[in-house]
Design an enzyme around this catalytic site. Structure first.
Site, PDB file in Angstrom:
ATOM      1  N   CYS A 353       0.788  -1.232   0.000  1.00 27.28           N
ATOM      2  CA  CYS A 353       0.000   0.000   0.000  1.00 27.28           C
ATOM      3  C   CYS A 353       0.824   1.288   0.000  1.00 27.28           C
ATOM      4  O   CYS A 353       0.461   2.231  -0.725  1.00 27.28           O
ATOM      5  CB  CYS A 353      -1.011  -0.004   1.143  1.00 27.28           C
ATOM      6  SG  CYS A 353      -0.470  -0.724   2.688  1.00 27.28           S
ATOM      7  N   ARG A 382       7.176 -11.224   5.276  1.00 25.16           N
ATOM      8  CA  ARG A 382       6.828 -10.996   6.679  1.00 25.16           C
ATOM      9  C   ARG A 382       7.537 -12.020   7.542  1.00 25.16           C
ATOM     10  O   ARG A 382       7.517 -13.221   7.237  1.00 25.16           O
ATOM     11  CB  ARG A 382       5.314 -11.070   6.883  1.00 25.16           C
ATOM     12  CG  ARG A 382       4.585 -10.005   6.079  1.00 25.16           C
ATOM     13  CD  ARG A 382       3.093 -10.035   6.267  1.00 25.16           C
ATOM     14  NE  ARG A 382       2.455  -9.087   5.370  1.00 25.16           N
ATOM     15  CZ  ARG A 382       1.134  -8.950   5.227  1.00 25.16           C
ATOM     16  NH1 ARG A 382       0.318  -9.720   5.941  1.00 25.16           N
ATOM     17  NH2 ARG A 382       0.629  -8.071   4.392  1.00 25.16           N
ATOM     18  N   GLN A 400       0.606 -11.187  -2.850  1.00 31.31           N
ATOM     19  CA  GLN A 400      -0.773 -10.759  -2.660  1.00 31.31           C
ATOM     20  C   GLN A 400      -1.373 -10.285  -3.975  1.00 31.31           C
ATOM     21  O   GLN A 400      -0.699  -9.630  -4.775  1.00 31.31           O
ATOM     22  CB  GLN A 400      -0.838  -9.611  -1.649  1.00 31.31           C
ATOM     23  CG  GLN A 400      -0.513 -10.006  -0.226  1.00 31.31           C
ATOM     24  CD  GLN A 400      -0.728  -8.842   0.725  1.00 31.31           C
ATOM     25  OE1 GLN A 400      -0.206  -7.764   0.520  1.00 31.31           O
ATOM     26  NE2 GLN A 400      -1.506  -9.073   1.770  1.00 31.31           N
ATOM     27  N   ASP A 402      -3.152  -7.734  -4.647  1.00 31.19           N
ATOM     28  CA  ASP A 402      -3.403  -6.571  -3.812  1.00 31.19           C
ATOM     29  C   ASP A 402      -3.973  -5.425  -4.634  1.00 31.19           C
ATOM     30  O   ASP A 402      -3.425  -5.086  -5.688  1.00 31.19           O
ATOM     31  CB  ASP A 402      -2.076  -6.132  -3.189  1.00 31.19           C
ATOM     32  CG  ASP A 402      -2.257  -5.493  -1.820  1.00 31.19           C
ATOM     33  OD1 ASP A 402      -3.403  -5.433  -1.355  1.00 31.19           O
ATOM     34  OD2 ASP A 402      -1.248  -5.061  -1.245  1.00 31.19           O
ATOM     35  N   HIS A 404      -5.697  -1.361  -4.341  1.00 31.17           N
ATOM     36  CA  HIS A 404      -6.028  -0.173  -3.552  1.00 31.17           C
ATOM     37  C   HIS A 404      -6.872   0.741  -4.414  1.00 31.17           C
ATOM     38  O   HIS A 404      -6.508   1.063  -5.545  1.00 31.17           O
ATOM     39  CB  HIS A 404      -4.757   0.514  -3.060  1.00 31.17           C
ATOM     40  CG  HIS A 404      -3.989  -0.342  -2.104  1.00 31.17           C
ATOM     41  ND1 HIS A 404      -2.965  -1.182  -2.512  1.00 31.17           N
ATOM     42  CD2 HIS A 404      -4.136  -0.551  -0.777  1.00 31.17           C
ATOM     43  CE1 HIS A 404      -2.508  -1.842  -1.471  1.00 31.17           C
ATOM     44  NE2 HIS A 404      -3.196  -1.485  -0.413  1.00 31.17           N
ATOM     45  N   HIS A 531      -8.463  -0.806   0.904  1.00 28.93           N
ATOM     46  CA  HIS A 531      -7.497  -1.891   0.720  1.00 28.93           C
ATOM     47  C   HIS A 531      -8.282  -3.165   0.414  1.00 28.93           C
ATOM     48  O   HIS A 531      -9.281  -3.456   1.072  1.00 28.93           O
ATOM     49  CB  HIS A 531      -6.686  -2.143   1.999  1.00 28.93           C
ATOM     50  CG  HIS A 531      -5.920  -0.959   2.491  1.00 28.93           C
ATOM     51  ND1 HIS A 531      -4.548  -0.901   2.474  1.00 28.93           N
ATOM     52  CD2 HIS A 531      -6.329   0.209   3.044  1.00 28.93           C
ATOM     53  CE1 HIS A 531      -4.146   0.242   2.996  1.00 28.93           C
ATOM     54  NE2 HIS A 531      -5.214   0.937   3.353  1.00 28.93           N
TER      55      HIS A 531
END
Length: 658
Positions: A353, A382, A400, A402, A404, A531
């Protein structure tokens, strides 16, 4: 002797009674053997608790969530007693209940063996039959230290006076409020058999444990820190009846067959080599096909939905995560920094992000561009503790899907509704259908932004979730620090629940990054940020699908959609021509030209869970046909080559399971 008034609350029914002073919860619930504890003013109490005037008591049944925890924690005590009877030198760690069972950690000279576990379980059965009484005592710190002088880990817990964290995320309350010891007392003589520092509550006696079994042992660091000693952990399970224990063991056997780590090896899909490191997977060619098809379909659907694809690097300067707040709130989950460029800290990114915010902010934005939907297959890193790393479902490096979304405040509700609908429909495309939603709200100890903003965000998410017509479960305090979220929870083929997609509303990061767009009236306005990770991570979603389908992936996802099985060598070229035609149509068809006999080839490919087998002999070659064999062993003979190709193409196109 004076009387006291108490109220017994059972669901919506209230029963007021006058009883003699000294009456216990056990006396009040003596007619119901399923009750093993009581809740008084929100606190769980042993049945030996003497009721006080004016109190309201709620029965705690053994099959309730609290009752199961009490059952399993009591069984953990019995296991620890058995261990110390068989291994007197063993030092006690902690023994909490966990989902479906319990564990206890021990400091012993050597790891436990399977034979040790059998002996411990046998001794537990003996202790259970003795009917030892669990008896609670309030003690001072000094008295506890004197009694437990030979238990160094218990002494450490006395010093903590709070909750001890474990490497699997559990918290064990050890000293909040009164410090207590539980004694296991001989049923006949009342003599002390064993004791443990514990908050409780517990079952009335060891005979109250209906059914249990020890499962396995493993190594675990004390309190989850690699700086602490390595202990030996024994896992077990306990249930309110033998039938429930058997059902659980049958479930575990089925889950073991479906374990994605096992299937990943058997089907040659992926591996996690020691040379690379724990939680870091490599995908083999067949696994790579499944992953690519998953990603390709997801990419296609996102493009249709108006998302734009972006890419960002795997590492960044630490200042970016200071700006986003991750170094304040998420540092423990990040890998240590690398010092480059004269001492500048660089971090492997745990999130995408912040970089997407920089893309938004790279030039001026107009309200005409909003909603702006940025999407990335972004690999993040992570640092998960070793005790929670688990194959592809809890990894240290993963990708991910991912997204936004940046929108105006006025667009927020509609965009959230559209996003959640898109998420659920795409999950259904992969064959998942049994959902409920979870609404995670503010953690009062860990959040940024005003209460008003949080209230608006939470109310909006709740309205959006309720429109889906799915069960909505509250998750108080479960939100990320920057905003509330909706989680899509999905049940798989054997009833396990997996968290899938998350949709999070964020007013914080646009503020931190000073993101703005030009509104219709020429003013500068702050966008709202959404998100959204649909799969969660590609690796985890891969594992969930693998276990959901038990490795028998639907044809559109299968790495090999059909395999040609020649009855003899003379039929190989015919099948190779068929496979070539199939490949022109985008189908994944192979031919087994090995020297194995036909029946062995069939068994081999059945184990590989291939959706279809195309079998050819002399009659098929003469007639220009094939025999179509399905996963269940049924077979359709005399199918023309064109019809067989059309059938394969149709099943793949419709994304159905066979």
């Amino acid at each position: 002797m004076s009387d006291v008034r108490v109220i017994i609350q059972r669901d919506s029914e209230r029963d007021e009674r006058v009883v003699a002073t000294g009456t216990t919860a056990a006396d009040l619930f003596a007619d119901d053997r399923t009750v093993i504890a009581a809740r008084v003013a929100g606190e769980l109490k042993d049945l030996s608790y003497a009721v006080q005037d004016g109190e309201t008591l709620e029965p705690v049944e053994i099959s309730s969530p609290d009752g199961l925890d009490i059952l399993r924690h009591s069984t953990a005590h019995v296991m620890a007693q058995a261990v110390q009877e068989l291994f007197p030198e063993a030092k006690l760690g902690i023994g909490p209940p966990v989902r479906d069972g319990f564990y206890y950690d021990f400091d012993v000279a050597r790891p436990f063996t399977p034979e040790d576990l059998k002996a411990i379980e046998k001794r537990m059965q003996e202790i259970q039959k003795r009917g030892q009484k669990f008896s609670r005592r309030v003690v001072t710190d000094e008295a506890a230290r004197e009694e437990l002088a030979d238990e160094p880990y218990k002494l450490e817990l006395i010093g903590i006076k709070g909750s001890a964290s474990t490497d699997d995320g559990a918290n064990v309350e050890v000293g909040a409020g009164e410090l207590t010891i539980y004694d296991n007392l001989d049923a006949k003589t009342g003599e002390l058999c064993w004791r443990d520092l514990c908050r409780g509550p517990h079952l009335p006696s060891t005979r109250s444990i209906p059914a249990f079994k020890l499962m396995r042992n493993a190594a675990a660091y004390w309190r989850g820190s690699e700086k602490n000693p390595m202990l030996q952990r024994i896992y077990g399970t306990a249930w309110p009846s033998k039938d429930e224990l058997k059902a659980h063991l049958d479930f575990l056997a089925e889950a073991e067959k479906r374990d994605h780590r096992r299937l990943g090896t058997e089907l040659d899909l992926f591996s996690i080599p020691d040379e690379i490191g724990s939680g870091l997977a490599v995908f083999h060619p067949k696994g790579g096909i499944i992953r690519r098809v998953m990603e390709d379909y997801s990419r296609k659907r996102h493009e249709e939905e108006g998302y734009e694809f972006v890419y960002s690097p795997h590492a960044t300067k630490g200042a970016l995560f200071e700006k986003s707040g991750h170094l304040d709130w998420y540092a423990e989950g990040m890998y240590p920094p690398m010092q480059l460029d004269g001492g500048t800290d660089y971090y492997l990114k745990p999130m995408n992000c912040p970089m997407h915010n920089l893309i938004f902010d790279a030039r001026g934005r107009s309200y005409r561009e909003l909603p702006l939907r940025l999407f990335e297959f972004g690999t993040v890193y992570r640092y998960e503790k070793s005790g929670v790393v688990h194959g592809l479902t809890r990894a240290r490096g993963f990708t991910q899907d991912d997204a936004h979304i940046y929108c105006t405040r006025e667009q927020m509700a509609e965009e959230l509704d559209r996003t959640l609908t898109f998420v659920l429909n795409l999950l259904r495309d992969y064959g998942l259908t049994d959902f409920y939603l979870e609404l995670s709200t503010k953690d009062p100890e860990k959040f940024v932004g005003s209460d008003e903003v949080w209230e608006e965000a939470t109310a909006t998410l709740q309205q959006v979730a309720e429109k889906q017509g799915l069960p909505l479960v509250p998750d108080p305090g479960g939100a990320a620090f920057y905003g509330p979220k909706i989680s899509v929870q999905c049940r798989d083929a054997i009833g396990r629940t997996w968290q899938m997609s998350t949709v999070q509303l964020d007013f914080n990061l646009p503020e931190r990054f000073d993101l703005e767009y030009t509104a219709g009236d020429g003013s500068r306005q702050r966008p709202v940020m959404i998100h959204r990770a649909l799969f969660g991570s590609i690796e985890r979603f891969f594992a969930v699908l693998l276990e959901h389908y038990a490795g028998a992936m639907p044809p559109w996802l299968a790495p090999v959609q059909a395999v040609g099985i020649p009855i003899g060598d003379a039929h190989v070229d015919y099948l190779k021509d068929f496979a070539a035609e199939a490949k022109k149509k985008g189908l994944r068809v192979e031919v087994d030209a090995s020297s194995d006999r036909m029946q062995k080839k069939i068994r081999t490919w059945q184990k590989q869970k291939v959706p279809f087998m195309i079998i050819v002999g002399d009659e098929d070659m003469a007639a220009g046909t094939v025999s179509f064999r399905y996963r269940d062993g049924s077979q359709e003979n005399g199918v023309s080559r064109d019809a067989a190709l059309a059938k394969l193409a149709d099943v793949v196109e419709r994304r159905v399971q066979v």
